[in-house]
Every structure is written in structure tokens, then in C-alpha cells.
Write an enzyme that holds these catalytic residues in place. Structure first.
Site, PDB file in Angstrom:
ATOM      1  N   GLY A  10      23.554  -7.205  -9.931  1.00 36.68           N
ATOM      2  CA  GLY A  10      22.324  -6.683  -9.406  1.00 36.68           C
ATOM      3  C   GLY A  10      21.003  -7.498  -9.850  1.00 36.68           C
ATOM      4  O   GLY A  10      20.044  -7.110  -9.267  1.00 36.68           O
TER       5      GLY A  10
ATOM      6  N   HIS B 248      -5.115   3.544  -4.135  1.00 33.09           N
ATOM      7  CA  HIS B 248      -5.405   4.909  -4.324  1.00 33.09           C
ATOM      8  C   HIS B 248      -6.906   5.270  -4.780  1.00 33.09           C
ATOM      9  O   HIS B 248      -7.447   6.033  -4.308  1.00 33.09           O
ATOM     10  CB  HIS B 248      -4.169   5.291  -5.233  1.00 33.09           C
ATOM     11  CG  HIS B 248      -4.372   6.929  -5.434  1.00 33.09           C
ATOM     12  ND1 HIS B 248      -4.242   7.832  -4.398  1.00 33.09           N
ATOM     13  CD2 HIS B 248      -4.791   7.735  -6.583  1.00 33.09           C
ATOM     14  CE1 HIS B 248      -4.394   9.096  -4.849  1.00 33.09           C
ATOM     15  NE2 HIS B 248      -4.764   9.018  -6.124  1.00 33.09           N
TER      16      HIS B 248
ATOM     17  N   LYS C 104      -8.576  20.046  -1.934  1.00 35.92           N
ATOM     18  CA  LYS C 104      -6.880  20.361  -2.717  1.00 35.92           C
ATOM     19  C   LYS C 104      -7.129  20.188  -4.179  1.00 35.92           C
ATOM     20  O   LYS C 104      -7.963  19.306  -4.632  1.00 35.92           O
ATOM     21  CB  LYS C 104      -5.935  19.402  -1.991  1.00 35.92           C
ATOM     22  CG  LYS C 104      -5.951  18.156  -2.289  1.00 35.92           C
ATOM     23  CD  LYS C 104      -4.590  17.397  -2.078  1.00 35.92           C
ATOM     24  CE  LYS C 104      -4.410  16.068  -3.250  1.00 35.92           C
ATOM     25  NZ  LYS C 104      -3.744  15.081  -2.566  1.00 35.92           N
TER      26      LYS C 104
END
Ligand code: R5P
Length: 296
Positions: A35, A127, A191
Site C-alpha cells: 500500500g 474554510h 446555524k
């Protein structure tokens, strides 16, 4: 300048190289049987100015380590300068220590990128802009809100209104931008998220949406709860159709189902996240910024 496309953003890198008319660097990647990631430049990059493109959408830890290995190689092999375009800058929601003892993840990402020799960072609708203040290198935040609005502009909208699903300054700014492009009104909902349970409450308020098409613009759709709450409220207040546009349409788990059950008309994201919602490209906004910052 030459462009390097990381595994998460190969198509986006190709678009950028075409728009800029600069070459894409040939690379080879593979996964070892256990992996681990393997990366190789297939051409000399010593002395080159590189723009490495790799978005950090889920699995973000995999994409982040791929980026770190590519950066390490570029620096080791003598690239003259390294700019990175990370449209979705993962871990930006941990922009401060909300609870005592928490990891300041966005600060760690900044530290690693700088240590690996990045000279400039370009991202999209981060963000919280506070995250970029942690960088000592130039760090630019671009917005996809106008591009998303252009996508919805051709939907034959009836008396459109753009809605921000929360009242954060940046979120309202994005809605304002989109509204300008659509020549529409804008408004916002409020919110609150519980820091422990992640539950979201969106407060109902009267918005004049009766018989109108509403376009919700947000930076991220993760669980879909924020957007679904907003869709439900707007539908309840008589909106004709409700579209949702997000710069980073992650749509994890049951997000799409939640939004469909809430009555969304269509969801559009950008190629910051490579999934079926990637209907808008962030390549043109990067190219515009590169030209403005005269990096070319
Ligand atoms: C919130 O502050 C952001 O702008 C997004 O509204 C939020 O990250 C979306 O998350 P979710 O889809 O999990 O509600």
C-alpha cells in the site's frame, strides 16, 4: 514554469497546463503491494519553477502523504521554486483549538508544507481565512462562488435568490459574490453546530422565497446536514427549486440521500473534489490569479 499533477488532481493539472500553455511534467506513480506510495519524476526538474496540483479531498490522509512525497522529491532534485495548488485544503476546519488539548491540524499542515520547501500556496474557499495567516509564505485564497453561479445562471432561474446556509462572514461574502454574478438578491440563515456531537441546528427565519428559485452557496458539503437543513427551510417557505453549489462537494456517507430527501433540485461542485458533482472547474480562477500575481 511546469505543472505537476498529483494523483488526486491529474485532470485539473492537465486543464491548467492547457490554459497556461505550459508543459505537464511526466511522472510515474504506483502503489507497492503493502500500500505504500511510489513517486518518480520521469524528466529532469532541476532548476525548474514547478506548480504542483494536488487537492486533499478524502481520503485526505492518503492525498496529503502523496503530496508530501512529491514535494520532498521536487525539493531534493533541485526545483528552483515550488508553488502548490491545493484547491481543497483539508484540515482547515481545525483552524483553532476549539476544545482544550485538541490538535491544531491546519497549523501542522502549514508547517509541513513550508518545511518541504513550498514557496507559495494557492487554495480555493478555505474554510476559514485564519488558516492562511499561519503561513509565512504567500498563501492565496481564491473563490469558486462566481464560477458556481455561472453554472446555475443557465438554469432558466425564476427571480433567483442566493442563500448562505450560515452567517459566517466568509460564507455571506461567497453568497454575495454569487448573487452579483446572477444579478440576484442574497440572504443568509443562521446555524449552530454542537462541537461534541456534530449535530447542526439551523434556525428558521422568514426569507422571501415564495415561487422563486434559490441557490445555496457553501464552501463545503461534508455530511450534507447544513445544506439539507437549508433546503428544507427554503422549500417550506415556498421556494420553487433549490440548487446547491459548493466549492468542495465532499458528500460523505449519506449526504446525497439527505439532500435528495430535503428536495434539492441539483447539486454542483468543482473539480476540487473529483466525483460526479464536479461540474465546474477551478482551473480558470487559478490561471487568473497566477497572471495577477505575475508568477508566469
Ligand atoms: C460550515 O461552517 C461550512 O461552511 C459548511 O457549511 C459545513 O462545513 C458543511 O458541513 P456539513 O455538510 O457536514 O453540514
Amino acid at each position: 514554469m511546469k505543472i505537476v499533477g498529483g494523483p488526486s488532481s491529474e485532470e485539473l493539472a492537465k486543464k491548467i497546463s492547457e490554459l497556461l500553455n505550459v508543459p505537464l511534467v511526466s511522472t510515474r506513480t504506483k502503489r507497492f503491494p503493502d500500500g505504500e506510495f511510489y513517486f518518480k519524476f520521469e524528466e529532469k526538474i532541476s532548476g525548474e519553477d514547478l506548480l504542483i496540483v494536488q487537492s486533499l479531498y478524502p481520503p485526505q490522509d492518503v492525498h496529503a502523504l502523496e503530496l508530501f512525497l512529491i514535494l520532498h522529491t521536487a525539493r531534493d532534485l533541485g526545483a528552483e521554486s515550488i508553488s502548490v495548488f491545493i484547491p481543497y485544503l483539508a484540515y482547515s476546519r481545525q483552524d483553532r483549538r476549539y476544545l482544550e488539548g485538541e490538535c491544531l491540524s491546519s497549523g501542522m499542515i502549514a508547517e509541513v508544507l513550508e518545511k518541504l520547501g513550498v514557496n507559495a500556496l494557492y487554495t480555493v474557499d478555505v474554510h476559514n481565512r485564519r488558516v492562511l495567516e499561519m503561513y509565512r509564505i504567500p498563501a492565496y485564497n481564491l473563490t469558486a462562488s462566481r464560477e458556481l453561479a455561472k453554472y446555475f445562471a443557465v438554469k432558466d432561474l425564476t427571480n433567483p435568490i442566493v442563500i448562505s446556509p450560515d452567517d459566517e462572514k466568509d460564507a455571506i461574502e461567497r453568497a454575495k459574490n454569487a448573487a452579483k454574478t446572477l444579478n440576484a438578491d442574497y440572504d443568509f440563515l443562521e446555524k449552530q453546530r454542537d462541537r461534541y456531537t456534530g449535530e447542526i441546528v439551523t434556525y428558521e427565519k422568514h426569507i422571501d422565497v415564495e415561487g422563486r428559485d434559490a441557490v445555496i452557496i457553501d464552501d463545503i458539503i461534508s455530511t450534507g446536514k447544513t445544506a439539507a437543513n437549508a433546503v428544507k427551510i427554503l422549500k417550506k417557505h415556498g421556494a420553487r427549486r433549490v440548487f446547491v453549489g459548493a466549492s468542495h462537494a465532499l458528500l460523505v456517507g449519506e449526504a446525497a440521500r439527505l439532500l435528495n430527501e430535503a428536495g434539492v433540485e441539483e447539486i454542483a461542485g468543482t473539480d476540487s473534489v473529483m466525483n460526479k458533482y464536479a461540474k465546474v472547474s477551478v482551473a480558470p480562477i487559478l490561471v487568473k490569479k497566477l497572471k495577477e500575481t505575475q508568477i508566469l
